[in-house]
Motif scaffolding. Structure first.
Motif, PDB file in Angstrom:
ATOM      1  N   ASP A  31       0.752  -1.286  -0.002  1.00 51.76           N
ATOM      2  CA  ASP A  31       0.149   0.010   0.007  1.00 51.76           C
ATOM      3  C   ASP A  31       1.017   1.384  -0.257  1.00 51.76           C
ATOM      4  OD1 ASP A  31      -1.731   1.992   0.573  1.00 51.76           O
ATOM      5  OD2 ASP A  31      -3.005   0.557   1.605  1.00 51.76           O
TER       6      ASP A  31
ATOM      7  N   ALA B 140      -0.263   5.224   2.005  1.00 51.20           N
ATOM      8  CA  ALA B 140      -1.178   4.819   2.916  1.00 51.20           C
ATOM      9  C   ALA B 140      -1.883   5.403   3.997  1.00 51.20           C
ATOM     10  CB  ALA B 140      -0.390   3.442   3.542  1.00 51.20           C
TER      11      ALA B 140
ATOM     12  N   GLY C  88       3.236  -0.989   4.021  1.00 53.59           N
ATOM     13  CA  GLY C  88       2.865   0.181   3.773  1.00 53.59           C
ATOM     14  C   GLY C  88       4.076   1.344   3.514  1.00 53.59           C
TER      15      GLY C  88
END
Length: 310
Positions: free
Chosen positions: A21, A24, A42
């Motif tokens: 991600d 994020a 992330g």
């Protein structure tokens, strides 16, 4: 025959789903029901926002959870990262104010939007590439990019993984209008990914979802959708057995049931097992409660609920 999803995954030696991600802020994207077999990385260069994410997710029983404050791009170097008044608008790129006003100046929300994109701080951060970070044999099941205009730079920094067919599904924020200076637009991203063997699944444009119960809404016919999320999947001829099963599960989670069925029908799963996965309901109580609030709350109330609950 009764199935359990975790047992089905074990049967076919699926031990992890790898989620990445990038950008994020606020929330990580992953399948809640599969957190125990989720490995998530992330990236959030804004350390204040990264700390909020850590507090929110460090107790989730992921198989692994790493949160990085390095910035992803197309090369290794020290860069300036712009932290905007509204943290979600922070970017490696500067805002193109002239184009922003040209396209959005008549919106009733423009004054607040303009304030939100003012730079509050410029910080020095290290930029790295996805190829630098993820070593050999890493396969990314789901890559999400939401980096306010630098998404194509990040994809180009993943050229090795992309060429080696090691990223299955990509969800990338795109815009048809360059809001930031030197920003790649949707057509640039689309051409790049199609040339690398990816197929466009959907383009989810952002739109105002609230209408008043009484009276006419302002800007009823205004277009709120110069940007949104484009979802791509690697051509299935490049996916092995395990990644086809994982991709079908994720497409079901994302709501693309027909495509999920097409992919899973190409696997060795029995028909009963295929139907079980296709009919699996990825709706946790948290997600249902969130949707309930979205359905019943006016925007101002929903804004504060989001800060407290989401």
């Amino acid at each position: 025959m009764k199935f359990k999803l975790n047992q089905l995954l074990k049967k076919y030696k699926i031990v992890a789903f790898n989620f990445v991600d990038v950008g994020a802020m606020d929330a990580l994207e992953y399948i809640y029901e599969l957190d125990a077999v989720t490995c998530i990385v992330g990236f959030e260069p804004n350390k204040n926002e990264a700390y909020k994410l850590y507090k929110k997710y460090n107790r989730v029983p992921f198989q692994s959870f790493v949160l990085e404050t390095d910035c992803l791009s197309d090369k290794q170097e020290e860069v300036e990262f712009n932290i905007m008044k509204h943290a979600s608008m922070s970017s490696l790129l500067d805002i193109d104010f002239a184009n922003y006003k040209k396209n959005f100046g008549q919106y009733k929300e423009f004054d607040s939007w303009e304030k939100n994109v003012k730079i509050e701080e410029k910080i020095k951060v290290k930029s790295i590439t996805i190829d630098d970070y993820f070593k050999e044999h890493t396969f990314i099941d789901f890559l999400k990019l939401d980096t306010q205009g630098s998404e194509l730079k990040i994809l180009k920094g993943a050229s090795k993984l992309i060429a080696e067919r090691r990223i299955a599904i990509i969800k990338v924020e795109v815009s048809t209008i360059p809001i930031y200076k030197d920003q790649a637009v949707f057509s640039d991203v689309d051409l790049f990914l199609r040339e690398q063997g990816y197929v466009l699944v959907d383009f989810l444009t952002y739109r105002a979802i609230y209408n008043p119960l009484f009276g006419k809404s302002q800007n009823r016919n205004s277009h709120y959708a110069p940007c949104g999320d484009a979802i791509y999947i690697l051509n299935t001829e490049y996916l092995n057995e395990s990644s086809k099963i994982r991709s079908a599960i994720m497409l079901n989670w994302l709501g693309y049931i027909s495509l999920a069925k097409h992919i899973i029908s190409k696997t060795i799963l029995t028909l009963d097992e295929q139907n079980y996965i296709l009919n699996y309901n990825f709706k946790s109580l948290k997600k249902m409660f969130k949707q309930f609030l979205i359905n019943i709350c006016p925007p101002i109330v929903l804004y504060y609920f989001k800060k407290i609950l989401f």
